[in-house]
Design an enzyme around this catalytic site. Sequence first.
Site, PDB file in Angstrom:
ATOM      1  N   ALA A   1       0.862  -1.177   0.000  1.00 41.62           N
ATOM      2  CA  ALA A   1       0.000   0.000   0.000  1.00 41.62           C
ATOM      3  C   ALA A   1       0.899   1.229   0.000  1.00 41.62           C
ATOM      4  CB  ALA A   1      -0.881  -0.026   1.246  1.00 41.62           C
TER       5      ALA A   1
ATOM      6  N   GLY B   1       0.573  -5.150   0.656  1.00 43.46           N
ATOM      7  CA  GLY B   1      -0.563  -5.094  -0.263  1.00 43.46           C
ATOM      8  C   GLY B   1      -0.217  -5.637  -1.645  1.00 43.46           C
TER       9      GLY B   1
ATOM     10  N   GLU C   1      -0.630  -9.207  -1.389  1.00 41.80           N
ATOM     11  CA  GLU C   1      -2.068  -9.467  -1.195  1.00 41.80           C
ATOM     12  C   GLU C   1      -2.842  -9.353  -2.511  1.00 41.80           C
ATOM     13  OE1 GLU C   1      -1.966  -6.601   2.155  1.00 41.80           O
ATOM     14  OE2 GLU C   1      -3.261  -8.071   3.160  1.00 41.80           O
TER      15      GLU C   1
ATOM     16  N   GLU D   1       4.081  -5.780   7.055  1.00 41.20           N
ATOM     17  CA  GLU D   1       3.283  -4.760   7.745  1.00 41.20           C
ATOM     18  C   GLU D   1       3.629  -4.650   9.222  1.00 41.20           C
ATOM     19  OE1 GLU D   1       2.207  -6.771   5.419  1.00 41.20           O
ATOM     20  OE2 GLU D   1       0.705  -5.793   4.157  1.00 41.20           O
TER      21      GLU D   1
HETATM   22  C1  3H9 Z   1       0.540  -2.390   3.360  1.00 46.94           C
HETATM   23  O1  3H9 Z   1       0.773  -2.862   2.291  1.00 46.94           O
HETATM   24  C2  3H9 Z   1      -0.807  -2.468   4.036  1.00 46.94           C
HETATM   25  C3  3H9 Z   1      -1.752  -3.446   3.413  1.00 46.94           C
HETATM   26  O2  3H9 Z   1      -1.592  -4.733   3.958  1.00 46.94           O
HETATM   27  C4  3H9 Z   1      -3.180  -3.113   3.724  1.00 46.94           C
HETATM   28  C5  3H9 Z   1      -3.840  -2.053   2.975  1.00 46.94           C
HETATM   29  C6  3H9 Z   1      -5.311  -1.964   3.267  1.00 46.94           C
HETATM   30  N1  3H9 Z   1       4.605   3.486   0.206  1.00 46.94           N
HETATM   31  O3  3H9 Z   1      13.311   1.890   0.663  1.00 46.94           O
HETATM   32  P1  3H9 Z   1      13.742   2.675  -0.508  1.00 46.94           P
HETATM   33  C7  3H9 Z   1       9.357   5.017  -1.006  1.00 46.94           C
HETATM   34  S1  3H9 Z   1       1.708  -1.554   4.224  1.00 46.94           S
HETATM   35  C8  3H9 Z   1       5.062   4.713  -0.071  1.00 46.94           C
HETATM   36  O4  3H9 Z   1      14.763   3.727  -0.323  1.00 46.94           O
HETATM   37  P2  3H9 Z   1      14.893   0.313  -1.701  1.00 46.94           P
HETATM   38  C9  3H9 Z   1      10.397   5.355   0.032  1.00 46.94           C
HETATM   39  O5  3H9 Z   1       9.880   6.206   1.018  1.00 46.94           O
HETATM   40  C10 3H9 Z   1       3.123  -1.518   3.143  1.00 46.94           C
HETATM   41  N2  3H9 Z   1       6.353   4.982  -0.347  1.00 46.94           N
HETATM   42  O6  3H9 Z   1      14.176   1.735  -1.735  1.00 46.94           O
HETATM   43  C11 3H9 Z   1      11.463   5.998  -0.807  1.00 46.94           C
HETATM   44  O7  3H9 Z   1      11.070   7.322  -1.057  1.00 46.94           O
HETATM   45  P3  3H9 Z   1      12.180   8.487  -1.205  1.00 46.94           P
HETATM   46  C12 3H9 Z   1       3.838  -2.803   3.126  1.00 46.94           C
HETATM   47  C13 3H9 Z   1       7.190   3.953  -0.360  1.00 46.94           C
HETATM   48  O8  3H9 Z   1      15.108  -0.052  -3.119  1.00 46.94           O
HETATM   49  C14 3H9 Z   1      11.384   5.232  -2.120  1.00 46.94           C
HETATM   50  O9  3H9 Z   1      10.098   4.621  -2.142  1.00 46.94           O
HETATM   51  N3  3H9 Z   1       5.046  -2.663   2.352  1.00 46.94           N
HETATM   52  C15 3H9 Z   1       6.770   2.651  -0.074  1.00 46.94           C
HETATM   53  O10 3H9 Z   1      16.021   0.325  -0.748  1.00 46.94           O
HETATM   54  C16 3H9 Z   1      12.440   4.168  -2.267  1.00 46.94           C
HETATM   55  O11 3H9 Z   1      12.410   3.324  -1.115  1.00 46.94           O
HETATM   56  C17 3H9 Z   1       6.197  -2.275   2.920  1.00 46.94           C
HETATM   57  O12 3H9 Z   1       6.289  -2.065   4.095  1.00 46.94           O
HETATM   58  C18 3H9 Z   1       5.392   2.432   0.209  1.00 46.94           C
HETATM   59  N4  3H9 Z   1       4.911   1.206   0.480  1.00 46.94           N
HETATM   60  O13 3H9 Z   1      13.795  -0.679  -1.100  1.00 46.94           O
HETATM   61  C19 3H9 Z   1       7.371  -2.131   1.986  1.00 46.94           C
HETATM   62  N5  3H9 Z   1       7.841   1.814  -0.137  1.00 46.94           N
HETATM   63  O14 3H9 Z   1      13.013   8.094  -2.387  1.00 46.94           O
HETATM   64  C20 3H9 Z   1       8.121  -0.867   2.261  1.00 46.94           C
HETATM   65  C21 3H9 Z   1       8.888   2.588  -0.476  1.00 46.94           C
HETATM   66  O15 3H9 Z   1      11.360   9.727  -1.419  1.00 46.94           O
HETATM   67  N6  3H9 Z   1       9.188  -0.634   1.328  1.00 46.94           N
HETATM   68  N7  3H9 Z   1       8.511   3.871  -0.602  1.00 46.94           N
HETATM   69  O16 3H9 Z   1      12.926   8.493   0.086  1.00 46.94           O
HETATM   70  C22 3H9 Z   1      10.370  -1.275   1.369  1.00 46.94           C
HETATM   71  O17 3H9 Z   1      10.583  -2.179   2.143  1.00 46.94           O
HETATM   72  C23 3H9 Z   1      11.434  -0.820   0.415  1.00 46.94           C
HETATM   73  O18 3H9 Z   1      11.107   0.478   0.000  1.00 46.94           O
HETATM   74  C24 3H9 Z   1      11.641  -1.701  -0.836  1.00 46.94           C
HETATM   75  C25 3H9 Z   1      12.632  -0.983  -1.795  1.00 46.94           C
HETATM   76  C26 3H9 Z   1      12.189  -3.054  -0.421  1.00 46.94           C
HETATM   77  C27 3H9 Z   1      10.337  -1.889  -1.586  1.00 46.94           C
END
Ligand code: 3H9
Length: 678
Positions: free
Chosen positions: A66, A105, A108, A128
């Site tokens: 998400a 998400g 999911e 999450e």
């Molecule tokens: C969810 O899914 C809830 C659902 O179950 C229910 C819904 C009803 N959203 O980490 P990076 C941005 S909860 C918005 O440096 P990497 C991040 O802030 C979500 N922004 O890159 C950064 O911005 P900036 C569950 C996001 O290559 C840029 O992207 N998912 C999100 O080292 C680059 O990120 C997670 O918790 C997001 N979801 O790693 C996954 N994700 O450049 C969270 C990233 O402006 N994300 N951004 O600073 C991660 O673990 C890592 O970002 C990922 C890439 C592994 C994907």
Amino acid sequence: MTAINTVVDLRKDGDIAVVTIDSPPVNALSADVRDGLAGAFAAIAGDAAVKGVVLVCAGRTFIAGADISEFGKPPRGASLHAVQDAMEGAPVPVIAAIHGTALGGGLEVALCAHYRVSDAKAKFGLPEVKLGLLPGAGGTQRLPRIVGAKKAVEMTTSGAQMNARDALAAGLVDEVVDGDLTTGAVAFARKVVAEGRPLKKVRDDNSKLGGDAASLAPMFADFRKANARAFNGFEAPEANIKCIEAAVALPFEEGMRVERSEFMKLMGGLQSAAQRHVFFAERQAAKIDGLDPKAELLPVRSVGIIGAGTMGGGIAMNFLSVGIPVTIVETKQEALDRGVAVIRRNYENSARKGRFSSEEVEARMGRLTPTLALEDLGQADLIIEAVFENMDIKKQIFGRLDAIAKPGAILASNTSYLNVDEIAASTQRPESVLGMHFFSPANVMRLLEVVRGAKTAPQVLATAMAIGKQIGKIGVVSGVCHGFIGNRMLGKRQEQANKLILEGARPSDVDRVLTDFGFPMGPFQMADLAGLDIGWSTETSKGETVRDRLCEAGLRGQKNSHGFYDYDENRNRTPSPVAEKIIDDYAAEKGINRRQIDDQEILERCLYPMVNEGAKILDEGMAQRASDIDIVWINGYGWPVYRGGPMFWAEHDAGRETIAAALERMGMDVSPRLKAGW
Ligand code: 3H9
């Protein structure tokens, strides 16, 4: 190709529709993405010529979850559940084609496809819990129906990822594709259509849950017991477990209702707000005000480290582990040998635990060059000094380095308190000098304070931050001040803790209040662990402090089983009556009347002055932003992540004004920022 909107495309490859999400950086499920998907699946449902659908993402990853930045804001666009229903209820098979990381998400959504294929490097997870949440789009109900309840509990409470090979074995993906993913996925879709395979809905298949509520009850009980310590204080892990219990015990729709209700509770709570703050704060900390993020960095292909003690050795391991050769310098052969032996032992221990092979141990050790000659650092791109805290010695070393190091080499000090500008002034190249303050054990702790001197060149600062990231650290930029961000604030806590035990609190009371708050240990447990005699000697001791007197009485902390606590052979501790008497006598001698001190006072006196110091650090421009301070405390000092760091806690929990008023009552000099905000 038909653009559904700016981030979702729909095209046809014969009778297979290909839906592509292209929403950098990580294809998060923003309102635009959800709207685009809703539009694409509506178009597909109305097109009788479409026989199958492939959902794929452009860029570096499949949907990473998400869009966290939308949380807490008024809802916009199509709901995720509606999009999922449209996919799962599609009249033709839907195949999710996954690369990068299918997280939260994202996974999911993929679980609502009828089939999943991936490339060989794809990873799958429901992280999450790290945001203080649970998968709120059916993940707690669908994942256990594929990987079993036990694995699902493990994955959702840790956020651990599964690789493509394991996902294939578990049936989470149906095929791992070689070559171009979209081409492979379209071919797979054609096969499914040609063979007339069913529209498999994960929700309808209970066969892989691993048992029913009664037979799985002991598994859930054991899991809770085994992880009680790790989950202590956190709300989200228990909520995740409850939902997976519901997946086992209840029909799908009822399980979904439990998930919804638990998700909403967590989403509205302070813990998740804190953990989401930490997620963005970590990424923000890497950004340096006024510096071009695209500016060219200096190459760091080899590192020199001065000092092979605990810190020097730990620092060296970080570089050796990522393939960067290190030359390590000591003044005596014996100390050098000892330092090298400790590094080897640490690596061998890791290999024994199965973290890597014994060949890898040798490869890492092969990158290490021990030497007694500082002159051997002449070719190093980065030199880190890690000798003990003595300004004269550090100045001497930097003076010599100035003559030895090649032009452009970065000269860093691992000092934890001393003035980096003064150290830099002992060279002719202060622009190349900065602080790189690691935390002990330096090969484990993630925090790295990067101390920017008055003359440090921007490129040098940016390179130090980048190399920190390369070795797995979270770098935070600090200005030059006594103790930088972390130790400067810690000093304020320690000052109050020392006063509290003279005024009437017991060391164990102070420790208990802080561990109940969520710190892994309190200040007196920490002192015992570090050794009470650090910086103390029999010859110079004048019995001026409680600590002097404890050392004089032979109490040295954990190392000799006696300190503020007595320790048994299993390191179980009980408050030391000897230490308590020494404290009581000291207080009496100083004319301090001991009184009853309640837990609230202990908490306020330990934490409020720290927050005040954090505000002063901001006043002076020593930290770039309040959230950087939070990152320092979470990653270097055990501040509980679910409380968001001291500045977040002050703002959203304790209340800045409450803190300011209490500090005024304590007669402290209050930073105006505490009232005005940061
Ligand atoms: C969810 O899914 C809830 C659902 O179950 C229910 C819904 C009803 N959203 O980490 P990076 C941005 S909860 C918005 O440096 P990497 C991040 O802030 C979500 N922004 O890159 C950064 O911005 P900036 C569950 C996001 O290559 C840029 O992207 N998912 C999100 O080292 C680059 O990120 C997670 O918790 C997001 N979801 O790693 C996954 N994700 O450049 C969270 C990233 O402006 N994300 N951004 O600073 C991660 O673990 C890592 O970002 C990922 C890439 C592994 C994907």
